[in-house]
Each structure stands twice: as structure tokens, then as C-alpha cells.
Design a protein around this motif. Structure first.
Motif, PDB file in Angstrom:
ATOM      1  N   ILE B  51       0.835  -1.207   0.000  1.00 17.37           N
ATOM      2  CA  ILE B  51       0.000   0.000   0.000  1.00 17.37           C
ATOM      3  C   ILE B  51       0.868   1.254   0.000  1.00 17.37           C
ATOM      4  O   ILE B  51       0.610   2.210  -0.738  1.00 17.37           O
ATOM      5  CB  ILE B  51      -0.958  -0.004   1.217  1.00 17.37           C
ATOM      6  CG1 ILE B  51      -1.970  -1.131   1.060  1.00 17.37           C
ATOM      7  CG2 ILE B  51      -1.662   1.334   1.354  1.00 17.37           C
ATOM      8  CD1 ILE B  51      -2.968  -1.244   2.188  1.00 17.37           C
ATOM      9  N   LYS B  52       1.930   1.236   0.799  1.00 18.63           N
ATOM     10  CA  LYS B  52       2.803   2.414   0.843  1.00 18.63           C
ATOM     11  C   LYS B  52       3.449   2.668  -0.514  1.00 18.63           C
ATOM     12  O   LYS B  52       3.646   3.820  -0.903  1.00 18.63           O
ATOM     13  CB  LYS B  52       3.894   2.216   1.891  1.00 18.63           C
ATOM     14  CG  LYS B  52       3.413   2.429   3.322  1.00 18.63           C
ATOM     15  CD  LYS B  52       4.635   2.507   4.196  1.00 18.63           C
ATOM     16  CE  LYS B  52       4.364   2.292   5.643  1.00 18.63           C
ATOM     17  NZ  LYS B  52       5.616   2.028   6.370  1.00 18.63           N
ATOM     18  N   MET B  53       3.764   1.600  -1.238  1.00 17.46           N
ATOM     19  CA  MET B  53       4.324   1.807  -2.585  1.00 17.46           C
ATOM     20  C   MET B  53       3.260   2.385  -3.514  1.00 17.46           C
ATOM     21  O   MET B  53       3.557   3.242  -4.340  1.00 17.46           O
ATOM     22  CB  MET B  53       4.857   0.487  -3.147  1.00 17.46           C
ATOM     23  CG  MET B  53       6.193   0.081  -2.557  1.00 17.46           C
ATOM     24  SD  MET B  53       6.989  -1.212  -3.518  1.00 17.46           S
ATOM     25  CE  MET B  53       6.133  -2.657  -2.924  1.00 17.46           C
ATOM     26  N   LEU B  54       2.023   1.919  -3.371  1.00 23.22           N
ATOM     27  CA  LEU B  54       0.953   2.413  -4.233  1.00 23.22           C
ATOM     28  C   LEU B  54       0.668   3.891  -3.969  1.00 23.22           C
ATOM     29  O   LEU B  54       0.153   4.593  -4.828  1.00 23.22           O
ATOM     30  CB  LEU B  54      -0.327   1.593  -4.023  1.00 23.22           C
ATOM     31  CG  LEU B  54      -0.254   0.142  -4.523  1.00 23.22           C
ATOM     32  CD1 LEU B  54      -1.483  -0.638  -4.121  1.00 23.22           C
ATOM     33  CD2 LEU B  54      -0.080   0.106  -6.043  1.00 23.22           C
ATOM     34  N   LEU B  55       1.024   4.355  -2.779  1.00 22.44           N
ATOM     35  CA  LEU B  55       0.793   5.760  -2.437  1.00 22.44           C
ATOM     36  C   LEU B  55       2.033   6.627  -2.663  1.00 22.44           C
ATOM     37  O   LEU B  55       1.983   7.835  -2.458  1.00 22.44           O
ATOM     38  CB  LEU B  55       0.387   5.862  -0.964  1.00 22.44           C
ATOM     39  CG  LEU B  55      -1.009   5.328  -0.640  1.00 22.44           C
ATOM     40  CD1 LEU B  55      -1.159   5.079   0.838  1.00 22.44           C
ATOM     41  CD2 LEU B  55      -2.059   6.315  -1.120  1.00 22.44           C
ATOM     42  N   GLY B  56       3.147   6.008  -3.044  1.00 23.46           N
ATOM     43  CA  GLY B  56       4.354   6.795  -3.254  1.00 23.46           C
ATOM     44  C   GLY B  56       5.023   7.221  -1.960  1.00 23.46           C
ATOM     45  O   GLY B  56       5.851   8.124  -1.954  1.00 23.46           O
ATOM     46  N   ILE B  57       4.668   6.576  -0.840  1.00 21.38           N
ATOM     47  CA  ILE B  57       5.306   6.904   0.433  1.00 21.38           C
ATOM     48  C   ILE B  57       6.671   6.222   0.516  1.00 21.38           C
ATOM     49  O   ILE B  57       7.617   6.749   1.074  1.00 21.38           O
ATOM     50  CB  ILE B  57       4.392   6.502   1.610  1.00 21.38           C
ATOM     51  CG1 ILE B  57       3.157   7.410   1.631  1.00 21.38           C
ATOM     52  CG2 ILE B  57       5.130   6.575   2.933  1.00 21.38           C
ATOM     53  CD1 ILE B  57       2.099   6.988   2.626  1.00 21.38           C
ATOM     54  N   GLY B  63       9.899  -2.927 -10.792  1.00 20.75           N
ATOM     55  CA  GLY B  63       8.513  -3.146 -11.174  1.00 20.75           C
ATOM     56  C   GLY B  63       7.745  -1.850 -11.296  1.00 20.75           C
ATOM     57  O   GLY B  63       8.284  -0.774 -11.074  1.00 20.75           O
ATOM     58  N   GLU B  64       6.484  -1.988 -11.670  1.00 19.00           N
ATOM     59  CA  GLU B  64       5.655  -0.811 -11.938  1.00 19.00           C
ATOM     60  C   GLU B  64       4.412  -0.834 -11.088  1.00 19.00           C
ATOM     61  O   GLU B  64       3.899  -1.896 -10.758  1.00 19.00           O
ATOM     62  CB  GLU B  64       5.135  -0.876 -13.383  1.00 19.00           C
ATOM     63  CG  GLU B  64       6.074  -0.416 -14.441  1.00 19.00           C
ATOM     64  CD  GLU B  64       5.387  -0.542 -15.791  1.00 19.00           C
ATOM     65  OE1 GLU B  64       4.207  -0.153 -15.903  1.00 19.00           O
ATOM     66  OE2 GLU B  64       6.034  -1.056 -16.715  1.00 19.00           O
ATOM     67  N   ALA B  65       3.903   0.344 -10.789  1.00 20.86           N
ATOM     68  CA  ALA B  65       2.626   0.440 -10.099  1.00 20.86           C
ATOM     69  C   ALA B  65       1.854   1.614 -10.658  1.00 20.86           C
ATOM     70  O   ALA B  65       2.360   2.729 -10.692  1.00 20.86           O
ATOM     71  CB  ALA B  65       2.835   0.604  -8.603  1.00 20.86           C
ATOM     72  N   ALA B  72       2.234   5.495  -9.571  1.00 23.53           N
ATOM     73  CA  ALA B  72       1.957   5.597  -8.131  1.00 23.53           C
ATOM     74  C   ALA B  72       2.693   6.787  -7.535  1.00 23.53           C
ATOM     75  O   ALA B  72       3.847   7.046  -7.872  1.00 23.53           O
ATOM     76  CB  ALA B  72       2.398   4.317  -7.429  1.00 23.53           C
ATOM     77  N   GLY B  73       2.009   7.519  -6.658  1.00 26.04           N
ATOM     78  CA  GLY B  73       2.645   8.665  -6.008  1.00 26.04           C
ATOM     79  C   GLY B  73       2.386   9.981  -6.707  1.00 26.04           C
ATOM     80  O   GLY B  73       2.771  11.035  -6.217  1.00 26.04           O
ATOM     81  N   ASP B  74       1.723   9.927  -7.854  1.00 26.18           N
ATOM     82  CA  ASP B  74       1.415  11.160  -8.595  1.00 26.18           C
ATOM     83  C   ASP B  74       0.573  12.089  -7.722  1.00 26.18           C
ATOM     84  O   ASP B  74      -0.430  11.689  -7.140  1.00 26.18           O
ATOM     85  CB  ASP B  74       0.640  10.792  -9.868  1.00 26.18           C
ATOM     86  CG  ASP B  74       0.412  11.989 -10.759  1.00 26.18           C
ATOM     87  OD1 ASP B  74       1.104  12.086 -11.779  1.00 26.18           O
ATOM     88  OD2 ASP B  74      -0.451  12.829 -10.436  1.00 26.18           O
ATOM     89  N   ILE B  75       1.002  13.349  -7.649  1.00 28.75           N
ATOM     90  CA  ILE B  75       0.372  14.261  -6.695  1.00 28.75           C
ATOM     91  C   ILE B  75      -1.059  14.605  -7.114  1.00 28.75           C
ATOM     92  O   ILE B  75      -1.929  14.843  -6.278  1.00 28.75           O
ATOM     93  CB  ILE B  75       1.245  15.533  -6.507  1.00 28.75           C
ATOM     94  CG1 ILE B  75       1.008  16.115  -5.119  1.00 28.75           C
ATOM     95  CG2 ILE B  75       0.989  16.562  -7.575  1.00 28.75           C
ATOM     96  CD1 ILE B  75       1.637  15.317  -4.022  1.00 28.75           C
TER      97      ILE B  75
END
Ligand SMILES: Nc1ncnc2c1ncn2[C@@H]1O[C@H](COP(=O)(O)OP(=O)(O)O)[C@@H](O)[C@H]1O
Ligand SMILES: [Mg+2]
Lengths: 262, 314
Positions: B51-57, B63-65, B72-75
Motif C-alpha cells: 500500500i505504501k508503494m501504491l501511495l508513493g510513500i 517493477g511498476e505500479a 503511483a505517487g502522482d500528486i
């Protein structure tokens, strides 16, 4: 912009409720309040000594507050996981870090204003109302504030990658080094007879360690005969120095924090 | 339907003292918009890390998300998603209302009526003026859900939303999540509380030691069990005819109860029962229990893991 302000305001809200900070502040205020009482017992000629002692108390208390406030700033956010909800909102990491920094600056402003207020009252009671005297007295806390903003930037910078305890010694150490030895190193640089190696070390230290001593302007008060030429220009210069240093520290902090796993 | 979440070979490696560990290992996730997706796994499986990777935290090792079509992490994506962390903490000095004001301000939302209606929605209107430090765990989780709804998100990440709650708080949270489905939101729930997942989720992925072991519609995963057949007036010699099939049977008083593996020719068995003049009472497909599926899956992965690890050591 809105995000930075919200985070800063929240940081201030937390800081003024932190028990450690309040205890340190209380100790400072109590010392400032009782010191003039001790002064009455001493000779008239020692008023200037008392004055510099009061300013010294403000400076020391503020420095401890600045360090304690900032060394926990990022580690606490991560440990309590409050940072996760914030970073999952449309908040960039640089905005978060700037918000934290401005929150620290606001907290320092509030706490130092309180101490300075107590100082003014103490001075007033002892000396009677003297506008010129008060104005001269206030120059020092203003310069201390710039100094503490610089110290807070150091604390926050390190808090993006080291633990609070290590940071405490790093920031505190740099503060002591920058307050005491910087002038020494500058003398060395100016001395044509100094050995090359010493000069090199002096140059490096001079660039890396911020020169906190610039802001310790209570010395002219102790020795009023030493007049700094063009005082105003000097203040502008050291403020610009502080702002530049703070800017560099924040940029470096942002670069590190951007890559940091939280 | 568009993909709400899509990962390809998403991997997170942590360096530990005794070497590297893939905490999340080549994860391929696919979550459709409008789905309630259950991300199941035991403690330490890698759910929070994912989940943290999917949120860019935190950042993937490889790999890709993609989340709602963007990296992932796009503001900008963060304006339309939200996150309720596992065991969240809030600034304790704030009141419930101040929490909403603070998080709202991060979106540029300053709408007292909205804050009030969210507080009502999570049943905290009466406690809006109390500091968070005086909230129970269930109340904290509810204020967490309220803050996660501030931006009317299209996609919600809920990390163990019912963890550590008492049964009543548990049900309250579950009911709130079920409302999200009606509003057409996509919900990604990580959990090890199987009963919740079974009741709430459309699709699930089971993750263990960073590896996805199963992924699919809950119905389909739980199907493929066994079929129970009950028949009366069965001749006494009939059970013997079934000995080649994967069947367990019990015969008593001319009543035969069969538990047939779904892969077997169930129709054939029914035909031969009819031609033996037996009376068929019921034919019931037995769904697997999620609990069994979970245990079975987790055990399989552990065994596989052990063998590859001992293989690598040689
Ligand atoms: N920063 C980290 N460094 C090293 N290991 C970590 C780190 N974060 C998590 N882990 C490990 O990764 C594994 C998965 O953790 P996590 O994703 O929190 O699991 P879950 O949420 O499924 O319980 C755990 O074994 C945990 O110890
Ligand atoms: Mg977890």
C-alpha cells in the motif's frame, strides 16, 4: 502554499503543548524574572553585566528549545505515522518539510517573544522607562532570533536522516563550534603567517560550520566603547548570511527527504 | 471497466543484517474501478509495504505500479484517492472537528457544513469538540474514515481498518465500508480478518511472504469444492460401484450420503442412481470456507518458499 501554512500552524499548535519545551521555557522565564533581583544587590557598575547575563539566558534557553524542537520533528512524524496521512493527500514532500520548518520558526518566535517580553518588564522595573535603552536592548533578541532560525534549519536538516539523539549532539555541537571557534578560524585565515594546512582546515570549517558568532551582539553592550561602523549595514549583512545558509540547508534537507523511505 | 490499480512485477527489497529480503516479490495486482478488493495475508506478508508503494510513500525496488492510470505517487492522483493507515495516530491535541479542518485544508477544502455532515456520517457529531486523546480506538478509526472521505475519493486504501476493534466498532466500520460500494467507490482493503473480507469484498488476493498466491473473484475462489448428494431407497450394492471415484460415502438404512469432488462426473453418478431406482433428495454444491482457502494457500506458499530457499543454499 495553503498546505505549507496548515502544516506550520499545526506544528506550532503541537510545540506550544509539548511539555519538555514548556518546562525549558518556564526555567528561562523564571531565571529572567529573578536575575534582576540579584542585580540589585550588586554594584551599579555591574548593570551591564546583568544585562548581558539576561540576554545570555534568553539565548541559551532559545538554543535548547530550537534543538529539542527540531531534532524530533521528522522522526516523530514517522514514528507516530502522522506523516502517512499527510503525504497521501496532495502534499509534496518539500511542502511538508517547509511547513515543518516554518512551524518551528513560528514556535521560536512565540517562545522568544514571551521571554523578551519578560526581559523588557524586568528592565523597565529596574531602570525605569527608557526608550533608547529598551531599543538597544531589543537588538540582541532580534539577532538571536535569526540565529535560532539558523539553528532550527540545522536541526531539521539532520532530522531528515539521523535519530534525535545523534542529531541533538550534531546540532548542539555545531552551534557551540559556530559560536565559539568560528572567529578563531577567521583570525587564522586573516593571519598571513598561519601554515597552509591550518588555513585549509580553517577555510573548510568556515564554509561548513555556520558562523553563529555573528549574531552575538551583546558584546558591544558590555563594551559600549567598541562601535561597529555602520551598524545597520552590518545587520543586513548577517541577516542575508543567515537566510542564505537556511536556504541551502532547506534545499539539502528536501533533496534528502525526497528520497527517504518513511 | 478501467483498472483502478495495476502493478507489474512490483518488488520491494529490504537489506537486513543477514542478507536481502523481498518483502514484496514480483507482485501483479489488478483491481477494477468500483470493486471492493480484499488484500489478504498474515502479519508480515507485505500488505502495508504494498500500500505504501501504491501511495508513493516508499519507492519500489523494481517493477511498476499504476493507480487510476497514473504512476503511483502522482500528486494529482492524491486529490482523488485517500488512505487510512494501519493503527493511525493523529495530532492528539486536536479535536475531531479540528482534524477534519486540518486535513481538509490540505485539499484546500474549508467547508464547515461538509465537516459537520462527515462527522454525522461516522456518528461522531456529539464528540466533535473532544480532543482525539479522549477518543476510543473505534472513535479514532471512525474519525480516520471521516478524514478519508473529505475529498470524496474515487479510490480508498484502508489498511486493516477493523484491526484491534471490539465487535461493535467492527460492525460500524464494516457497514460504513459497505456504503462506499453503493457510492461506486473503489475500495482496497488489507486485512487478516477473514470474516470481514468474506462479507465485504468482491475480489481478493491472498499474499504471503510477499508473493501473491491467489487472486480472483471471491465466488470463484471459494467454488470448486465438493458436491454433496443425498439419496433415499438406494440398493445396498450401490456404494461398491463408486469405489473408483473421489468420493466419500456413508450408507445407512437405504439412505446414501455422498461427498463428491467437483471434478468427478457428478451427472454420471446421478444417472446411475436414477437407473438404480433410487430417490434423489438433494444435490448441494459446498462452498469452501475462506478460512480453509486461506490456510491452504498460506501453507502452500510456505512450503514452496522453503524448498526454493534450501535450493538456493546449495
Ligand atoms: N523498513 C523496513 N526495513 C526492513 N524490513 C521491513 C521494513 N518495513 C517492513 N519490513 C518487513 O517487511 C515485512 C512486511 O511488512 P508489512 O508490509 O508491514 O506486512 P503486513 O502489513 O502484511 O503485516 C515484515 O517482515 C517487516 O518486518
Ligand atoms: Mg500491515
Amino acid at each position: 502554499m495553503k498546505q505549507i501554512w496548515s502544516i506550520a500552524a499545526t506544528t506550532l499548535g503541537e510545540a506550544i503543548r509539548r511539555r519538555v519545551l514548556l518546562v525549558i521555557l518556564l526555567v528561562g522565564v523564571v531565571f529572567i524574572a529573578i536575575a534582576p533581583g540579584l542585580g540589585v544587590l550588586s554594584a551599579r557598575s555591574e548593570t551591564t553585566v546583568l544585562r548581558s547575563m539576561l540576554l545570555g539566558i534568553i539565548q541559551m534557553t532559545s538554543a535548547v528549545i530550537a534543538v529539542v524542537l527540531t531534532v524530533y520533528m521528522i522522526p516523530n512524524e514517522i514514528e507516530r505515522r502522522t506523516i502517512y496521512t499527510i503525504l497521501s493527500k496532495p502534499v509534496q514532500r518539500w511542502q511538508f518539510l517547509l511547513g515543518k520548518y516554518f512551524g518551528a520558526v513560528l514556535s521560536l518566535a512565540v517562545m522568544m517573544a514571551l521571554m523578551t517580553g519578560v526581559l523588557c518588564i524586568a528592565y523597565w522595573i529596574q531602570q525605569g522607562y527608557n526608550a533608547q535603552g529598551l531599543q538597544d536592548l531589543l537588538k540582541a533578541p532580534v539577532m538571536f532570533f535569526v540565529q535560532m532560525c539558523l539553528l532550527a534549519a540545522i536541526g531539521l536538516f539532520f532530522s531528515t536522516f539521523v535519530s534525535p539523539l545523534v542529531n541533538f549532539f550534531l546540532s548542539g555541537g555545531l552551534y557551540l563550534l559556530g559560536s565559539t571557534f568560528s572567529l578563531l578560524f577567521q583570525d587564522m585565515l586573516a593571519n598571513p603567517n598561519a601554515p597552509g594546512v591550518a588555513k585549509m582546515i580553517a577555510t573548510v570549517v568556515n564554509v561548513i560550520v555556520p558562523n553563529f558568532a555573528y549574531y552575538n551582539i551583546q558584546n558591544p553592550i558590555i563594551n559600549p566603547q567598541v562601535v561597529i561602523q555602520d551598524e545597520f549595514q552590518n545587520y543586513v549583512k548577517i541577516m542575508a548570511y543567515g537566510v542564505a545558509y537556511i536556504g541551502a540547508l532547506l534545499v539539502a534537507g528536501i533533496l534528502i527527504f525526497d528520497r527517504r523511505e518513511v | 471497466m478501467a483498472a483502478a490499480i495495476e502493478t507489474k512485477s512490483l518488488t520491494k527489497t529490504y537489506k537486513l543484517r543477514n542478507g536481502k529480503v523481498n518483502v514484496v516479490d514480483k507482485l501483479d495486482l489488478y483491481v477494477e474501478e468500483g470493486e471492493i478488493f480484499g488484500f489478504l495475508g498474515p502479519n508480515g506478508a507485505g500488505k502495508t509495504t504494498t500500500i505504501k508503494m501504491l501511495l508513493g510513500i516508499i519507492y519500489p525496488t523494481s517493477g511498476e505500479a499504476k493507480v487510476l492510470g497514473k504512476e503511483a505517487g502522482d500528486i494529482n492522483t492524491h486529490r482523488i484517492i485517500s488512505y487510512l493507515p494501519e493503527k493511525p495516530y493523529y495530532y492528539e491535541y486536536m479535536t475531531g472537528m479540528e482534524i477534519l479542518k486540518f486535513y481538509g485544508s490540505l485539499f484546500g477544502i474549508n467547508d464547515p457544513a461538509k465537516f459537520q455532515s462527515l462527522l454525522e456520517r461516522v456518528n461522531l457529531a456529539g464528540d466533535a469538540g473532544k480532543p482525539i486523546s479522549a477518543y476510543s480506538k473505534g472513535m479514532q478509526q471512525r474519525i480516520g474514515l471521516a478524514q478519508s472521505l473529505l475529498n470524496d475519493p474515487r479510490l480508498l486504501f484502508l489498511d486493516e481498518p477493523t484491526g484491534g476493534l471490539d465487535p461493535i466498532a467492527h460492525i460500524e466500520i464494516r457497514d460504513l465500508i459497505l456504503q462506499f460500494r453503493e457510492e461506486g467507490k473503489t475500495v482496497f482493503i488489507s486485512s487478516h480478518a477473514l470474516s470481514d473480507v468474506e462479507r465485504i469484498c468482491d475480489r481478493v488476493a491472498i499474499i504471503n511472504k510477499g508473493v501473491i498466491a491467489r487472486q480472483g473473484k471471491l465466488d470463484e475462489l471459494l467454488r470448486g469444492g465438493r458436491i454433496e448428494v443425498i439419496a433415499d431407497q438406494v440398493p445396498a450394492d450401490f456404494p461398491a460401484k463408486l469405489k473408483d471415484l473421489k468420493v466419500t460415502s456413508s450408507y445407512n438404512n437405504a439412505r446414501l450420503i455422498l461427498d463428491i469432488d467437483e471434478e468427478e462426473d457428478v451427472n454420471g453418478v446421478l444417472d446411475s442412481l436414477r437407473s438404480a431406482k433410487a430417490h434423489i433428495v438433494s444435490v448441494i454444491p459446498r462452498r469452501k470456507k475462506l478460512e480453509d482457502l486461506f490456510l491452504e494457500t498460506v501453507k502452500n506458499v510456505s512450503e514452496k518458499r522453503t524448498t526454493t530457499m534450501s535450493g538456493a543454499a546449495q
